[in-house]
Write a protein that holds these residues in place. Structure first.
Motif, mmCIF file in Angstrom:
data_model
loop_
_atom_site.group_PDB
_atom_site.id
_atom_site.type_symbol
_atom_site.label_atom_id
_atom_site.label_comp_id
_atom_site.label_asym_id
_atom_site.label_seq_id
_atom_site.Cartn_x
_atom_site.Cartn_y
_atom_site.Cartn_z
ATOM 1 N N ILE A 1 48.878 39.936 48.710
ATOM 2 C CA ILE A 1 48.118 38.872 48.048
ATOM 3 C C ILE A 1 48.838 38.404 46.802
ATOM 4 O O ILE A 1 48.908 37.208 46.509
ATOM 5 N N GLU A 2 49.380 39.334 46.039
ATOM 6 C CA GLU A 2 50.100 38.960 44.821
ATOM 7 C C GLU A 2 51.306 38.088 45.137
ATOM 8 O O GLU A 2 51.647 37.174 44.373
ATOM 9 N N ASN A 3 51.944 38.334 46.283
ATOM 10 C CA ASN A 3 53.091 37.515 46.683
ATOM 11 C C ASN A 3 52.673 36.166 47.247
ATOM 12 O O ASN A 3 53.392 35.173 47.096
ATOM 13 N N LEU A 4 51.508 36.112 47.892
ATOM 14 C CA LEU A 4 51.051 34.875 48.518
ATOM 15 C C LEU A 4 50.429 33.907 47.518
ATOM 16 O O LEU A 4 50.481 32.691 47.721
ATOM 17 N N ALA A 5 49.833 34.423 46.464
ATOM 18 C CA ALA A 5 49.107 33.571 45.521
ATOM 19 C C ALA A 5 50.061 32.599 44.824
ATOM 20 O O ALA A 5 51.149 32.993 44.402
ATOM 21 N N PRO A 6 49.663 31.313 44.703
ATOM 22 C CA PRO A 6 50.549 30.330 44.064
ATOM 23 C C PRO A 6 50.726 30.571 42.570
ATOM 24 O O PRO A 6 51.715 30.162 41.990
ATOM 25 N N GLN A 7 49.764 31.228 41.917
ATOM 26 C CA GLN A 7 49.870 31.582 40.513
ATOM 27 C C GLN A 7 49.791 33.094 40.376
ATOM 28 O O GLN A 7 49.304 33.785 41.266
ATOM 29 N N GLU A 8 50.264 33.591 39.227
ATOM 30 C CA GLU A 8 50.293 35.039 39.042
ATOM 31 C C GLU A 8 48.891 35.626 39.167
ATOM 32 O O GLU A 8 47.938 35.143 38.566
ATOM 33 N N VAL A 9 48.768 36.659 39.952
ATOM 34 C CA VAL A 9 47.503 37.353 40.146
ATOM 35 C C VAL A 9 47.794 38.837 40.281
ATOM 36 O O VAL A 9 48.838 39.236 40.796
ATOM 37 N N LEU A 10 46.882 39.661 39.782
ATOM 38 C CA LEU A 10 47.005 41.106 39.880
ATOM 39 C C LEU A 10 45.794 41.623 40.640
ATOM 40 O O LEU A 10 44.657 41.366 40.251
ATOM 41 N N VAL A 11 46.031 42.328 41.717
ATOM 42 C CA VAL A 11 44.966 42.738 42.631
ATOM 43 C C VAL A 11 44.592 44.197 42.396
ATOM 44 O O VAL A 11 45.455 45.043 42.149
ATOM 45 N N SER A 12 43.290 44.480 42.486
ATOM 46 C CA SER A 12 42.788 45.842 42.360
ATOM 47 C C SER A 12 41.753 46.101 43.450
ATOM 48 O O SER A 12 40.896 45.257 43.719
ATOM 49 N N VAL A 13 41.853 47.276 44.068
ATOM 50 C CA VAL A 13 40.845 47.723 45.032
ATOM 51 C C VAL A 13 40.275 49.030 44.502
ATOM 52 O O VAL A 13 41.016 49.978 44.237
ATOM 53 N N LEU A 14 38.953 49.078 44.327
ATOM 54 C CA LEU A 14 38.259 50.294 43.931
ATOM 55 C C LEU A 14 37.424 50.775 45.109
ATOM 56 O O LEU A 14 36.837 49.965 45.839
ATOM 57 N N LEU A 15 37.361 52.081 45.294
ATOM 58 C CA LEU A 15 36.625 52.678 46.405
ATOM 59 C C LEU A 15 35.343 53.327 45.909
ATOM 60 O O LEU A 15 35.344 54.015 44.878
ATOM 61 N N ALA A 16 34.252 53.103 46.621
ATOM 62 C CA ALA A 16 32.965 53.664 46.226
ATOM 63 C C ALA A 16 32.892 55.146 46.582
ATOM 64 O O ALA A 16 33.356 55.564 47.657
ATOM 65 N N ASP A 17 32.307 55.941 45.677
ATOM 66 C CA ASP A 17 31.994 57.327 46.010
ATOM 67 C C ASP A 17 30.937 57.341 47.111
ATOM 68 O O ASP A 17 30.296 56.318 47.395
ATOM 69 N N ALA A 18 30.725 58.517 47.703
ATOM 70 C CA ALA A 18 29.766 58.628 48.803
ATOM 71 C C ALA A 18 28.368 58.180 48.387
ATOM 72 O O ALA A 18 27.623 57.617 49.200
ATOM 73 N N ASP A 19 28.001 58.408 47.106
ATOM 74 C CA ASP A 19 26.663 58.018 46.659
ATOM 75 C C ASP A 19 26.589 56.553 46.255
ATOM 76 O O ASP A 19 25.505 56.034 45.956
#
Length: 377
Positions: free
Chosen positions: A176-194
């Protein structure tokens, strides 16, 4: 009384008149076209005239004629375009290019574009080259769509062969960072089981100290963009972190990381359960366009597929994966990584003590923020 001369100027050369009329027709034809059109004169390639699409491309602040193209757009010289124009002017041979990559602008405002271009010599009545005619059709959207399809297919293949989740998420973020026409920084956070806390999943371009600090944040109303999106189960768009109340407790941290906007979308399972959040950060305040939102939806769905298919998502397995990612990211940072980890633990401890109660109070107060929430699609 003043005598009036009966001398008449000589009749215009039909060839010259025809040549001028043809160029006037071209100006009229491309005046309102979406195709880029410009007439360049002389060996310096002075911009004699150009249509609106040309100036929209180069930037309205540079909408000037009578200026050499190399002065108007100095970034072109280093990309070989001025040399190509020199060649066409010198040899009289046209040049045609397909999906030509052009970086327009410089520094943080530079943007990548693609064009089908044609440079044709302009000639006078004697056949001498007097300039170059430039015609271009932008193919940026088509090119990006092709790249998007290729990258997305590769991600789906990774998921199908059950590649490690950290590998898939990290690859997705970089894609996604490479595809975006402007600078973007991507983050994915994962939910705990609860579903009450978010753990680091992937963020290849965010600073280590920032990832450490937000690892384990609570989900809740007003807990930044991601905590709120996870709590609401709907996208939360913060266009200016410095002015948004959702970021009150994280504003200093975001400022240290050079972050000014954050658009977060919950990653949801097929049964509606929370899997995590997908966020796009920007260095300057920014409002998303329709293409941005479409990109977010595509990759949030891809992330959901990857997480659901992973055999150890959430709970202790998720925390174990988080520790592995963090070790790889900070293993070569020495004391800086240790200091970042200590800051992160202190921040998370403070957040866990205060955020739950604050979020509940704000939730009961019915704090409105409808302008930042996008309807689920």
């Amino acid at each position: 009384m003043t005598a009036v001369s009966s001398h008449r100027p000589p009749a215009a050369d039909p060839a010259v008149a025809g040549h001028t009329a043809a160029e006037e027709d071209l100006r009229a034809l491309f005046g309102q076209s979406s195709a880029v059109f410009a007439l360049l004169a002389g060996p310096a390639h002075l911009v004699e005239s150009a249509n609106r699409a040309f100036f929209d491309t180069v930037g309205q602040e540079r909408a000037h004629t009578g200026v050499p193209l190399g002065d108007l757009m100095p970034e072109l010289a280093g990309q070989g375009f001025i040399a190509l124009l020199d060649q066409v002017y010198r040899t009289g041979e046209p040049y045609v290019g397909r999906d030509v990559r052009v970086m327009v602008g410089a520094g943080p405002h530079a943007r990548e574009s693609f064009f089908d271009v044609s440079y044709e010599p302009r000639r006078d009545a004697t056949g001498e080259v007097t300039g170059v005619r430039v015609l271009g059709v932008e193919t940026t959207q088509v090119k990006r769509a092709q790249r998007l399809m290729t990258e997305h297919r590769a991600l789906l293949e990774q998921i199908a062969r059950q590649a490690p989740l950290t590998e898939v998420l990290d690859g997705m973020a970089r894609c996604i960072e490479n595809l975006a026409p402007q600078e973007v920084l991507v983050s994915v956070l994962l939910a705990d089981a609860d579903g009450r806390h978010l753990r680091h999943g992937a963020a290849p371009s965010l600073p280590d100290f920032y990832n450490e600090a937000i690892d384990g944040i609570a989900t809740g109303e007003g807990v930044g963009s991601c905590g709120t999106a996870a709590h609401r189960r709907e996208p939360v768009i913060v266009t200016d972190i410095a002015a948004d109340p959702f970021w009150t407790d994280f504003r200093q941290l975001a400022d240290q990381a050079g972050l000014a906007a954050c658009w977060s979308t919950p990653i949801l399972a097929r049964d509606g359960g929370l899997l995590g959040t997908f966020a796009m950060y920007h260095r300057t305040p920014r409002v998303p366009q329709d293409t941005d939102l479409a990109l977010i939806r595509v990759f949030a769905g891809t992330a959901a597929l990857a997480i659901e298919r992973h055999p150890h998502r959430g709970g202790e397995g998720g925390r174990r994966g988080t520790r592995q990612v963090r070790t790889r990211r900070t293993g070569h940072c020495g004391t800086r990584g240790a200091r970042a980890a200590r800051r992160g633990r202190a921040t998370r401890s403070r957040l866990r003590r205060t955020r739950g109660a604050d979020a509940c109070r704000r939730g009961r107060a019915g704090r409105p923020a409808p302008s930042r929430a996008l309807p689920a699609r």
